[in-house]
Write an enzyme that holds these catalytic residues in place. Structure first.
Site, PDB file in Angstrom:
ATOM      1  N   ARG A 148       4.684 -15.337   5.435  1.00 43.22           N
ATOM      2  CA  ARG A 148       2.637 -15.078   4.706  1.00 43.22           C
ATOM      3  C   ARG A 148       2.560 -16.093   5.974  1.00 43.22           C
ATOM      4  NH1 ARG A 148       7.341 -16.839   1.751  1.00 43.22           N
ATOM      5  NH2 ARG A 148       7.511 -15.365  -1.375  1.00 43.22           N
ATOM      6  N   LYS A 171       7.942 -20.553  -0.410  1.00 45.02           N
ATOM      7  CA  LYS A 171       7.561 -20.793  -1.655  1.00 45.02           C
ATOM      8  C   LYS A 171       8.564 -21.944  -2.421  1.00 45.02           C
ATOM      9  CE  LYS A 171       4.360 -17.521  -2.732  1.00 45.02           C
ATOM     10  NZ  LYS A 171       3.814 -16.623  -4.249  1.00 45.02           N
ATOM     11  N   HIS A 239      -1.988 -11.092   4.906  1.00 44.58           N
ATOM     12  CA  HIS A 239      -0.801 -10.418   3.824  1.00 44.58           C
ATOM     13  C   HIS A 239      -0.337  -9.344   4.056  1.00 44.58           C
ATOM     14  CE1 HIS A 239       2.058 -12.248   0.906  1.00 44.58           C
ATOM     15  NE2 HIS A 239       1.718 -11.520   0.724  1.00 44.58           N
ATOM     16  N   ARG A 242       2.803  -8.870   6.070  1.00 46.10           N
ATOM     17  CA  ARG A 242       3.850  -9.618   5.880  1.00 46.10           C
ATOM     18  C   ARG A 242       4.598  -7.416   5.079  1.00 46.10           C
ATOM     19  NH1 ARG A 242       7.094 -12.699   2.869  1.00 46.10           N
ATOM     20  NH2 ARG A 242       7.133 -12.654   0.733  1.00 46.10           N
ATOM     21  N   HIS A 265      12.147 -13.393  -1.424  1.00 46.76           N
ATOM     22  CA  HIS A 265      12.151 -13.330  -2.426  1.00 46.76           C
ATOM     23  C   HIS A 265      13.302 -14.323  -3.687  1.00 46.76           C
ATOM     24  CE1 HIS A 265       9.438 -10.212  -1.777  1.00 46.76           C
ATOM     25  NE2 HIS A 265       8.395 -11.176  -1.637  1.00 46.76           N
ATOM     26  N   TYR A 274       8.360  -2.875  -3.109  1.00 44.15           N
ATOM     27  CA  TYR A 274       8.205  -1.937  -1.540  1.00 44.15           C
ATOM     28  C   TYR A 274       8.574  -0.310  -1.723  1.00 44.15           C
ATOM     29  CZ  TYR A 274       5.980  -6.019  -0.074  1.00 44.15           C
ATOM     30  OH  TYR A 274       5.957  -7.091   0.415  1.00 44.15           O
TER      31      TYR A 274
END
Length: 293
Positions: A148, A171, A239, A242, A265, A274
């Site tokens: 990211r 994150k 983004h 990515r 994730h 995806y």
């Protein structure tokens, strides 16, 4: 004040990013302002505990009047629920309200050639050689390692000297190991050699023109300029690089669990989108190549 404690809770207990914390706190202020007007009284703990589904429907209706769509309304409702849960404490029931249906979009990847061309064009348009090396390194890192943009901006001199992989903090302060391809390592090393600022362990790896941390907005601006010059879609963003990293790995046979780890994730469901990307790509190939398509 409850909102101040909510802010501290988000940042320190939940480890939410500054961006997320600001958005959630802004929602709390909007809700309190709305309830004050809606109920015609000062908002206190008792009023928050008495919030009903009808109040939330009226709040969302007002926000709809401000022009927000389904996705933003769903996020707003999620933030409201989180704030009310914090304000009421454990064991208290929250008003039930079904959120708006949100159609999950399929990311649009760029081709490998387009990703590299984007990075090279952004570099060629830089104002100084070391800035050109920086922009090339950042964009190749986003595509080559699936970072990211905020994760790339958060890197420090601690990752130097580079090896075949590096540790990234994503994150919620979750760390992961990502591999570094040789071209990405070479681009970062070239930037480090040219950068006029010292690469101290705790200092930002990517610097702005005056030596401070590089802003993600500057990266986005460089990408906007490059995509306009190259005639690429407006969906070609940092983004999107990515997304392209993930899509291309999946197309080459990577399994979803491995991809989940590489992307950082928390949930596999975030990675499963995806599979739709790859199916869409195969359908495009079929339509363009099959004689009866």
């Amino acid at each position: 004040m409850i909102v101040i404690r909510w802010d501290k809770h988000l940042r320190h207990d939940r480890r939410r990013s500054d961006h997320t914390a600001r958005a959630y706190v802004a929602t709390a202020h909007r809700l309190i302002g709305f309830l004050g007007r809606h109920r015609g009284a000062a908002v206190d703990a008792a009023m928050l505990a008495a919030v009903e589904p009808a109040d939330l429907r009226a709040y969302l209706a007002e926000r709809r009047g401000d022009g927000i769509g389904n996705t933003s309304a769903a996020r707003e409702l999620s933030a409201v629920r989180g704030f009310l849960a914090f304000a009421l404490g454990e064991g208290q029931s929250l008003p039930r309200l079904k959120g708006p249906r949100v159609k999950r979009g399929v990311p649009r990847p760029v081709s490998p050639d387009e990703a590299v061309a984007l990075a090279e064009d952004a570099a060629e348009s830089a104002s100084a050689p070391w800035i050109a090396a920086r922009d090339l390194a950042v964009l190749l890192l986003l595509y080559g390692a699936g970072l990211r943009v905020g994760e790339a901006m958060g890197l420090t001199g601690e990752i130097l000297p580079l090896g075949e992989s590096m540790r990234v903090t994503g994150k919620r302060a979750k760390t992961r190991i990502v591999p570094l391809l040789a071209p990405v390592r070479a681009a970062i090393d070239d930037y480090v050699r040219q950068c006029p600022w010292p690469m101290e362990r705790g200092a930002p790896l990517f610097r702005g023109a005056r030596g401070g941390p590089l802003s993600a907005d500057l990266v986005r601006r460089a990408v906007r300029g490059a995509r306009a010059r190259l005639g690429l879609s407006e969906r070609t963003t940092p983004h999107a690089l990515r997304h392209s990293f993930a899509t291309h790995l999946l197309g080459r046979g990577a399994d979803l669990r491995s991809l989940q780890e590489l992307l950082g994730h928390a949930s596999l469901s975030s990675t499963q989108i995806y599979t739709a990307v790859d199916a869409a790509h195969l359908l495009d190939v079929y339509r363009n190549a099959h004689p009866r398509a």
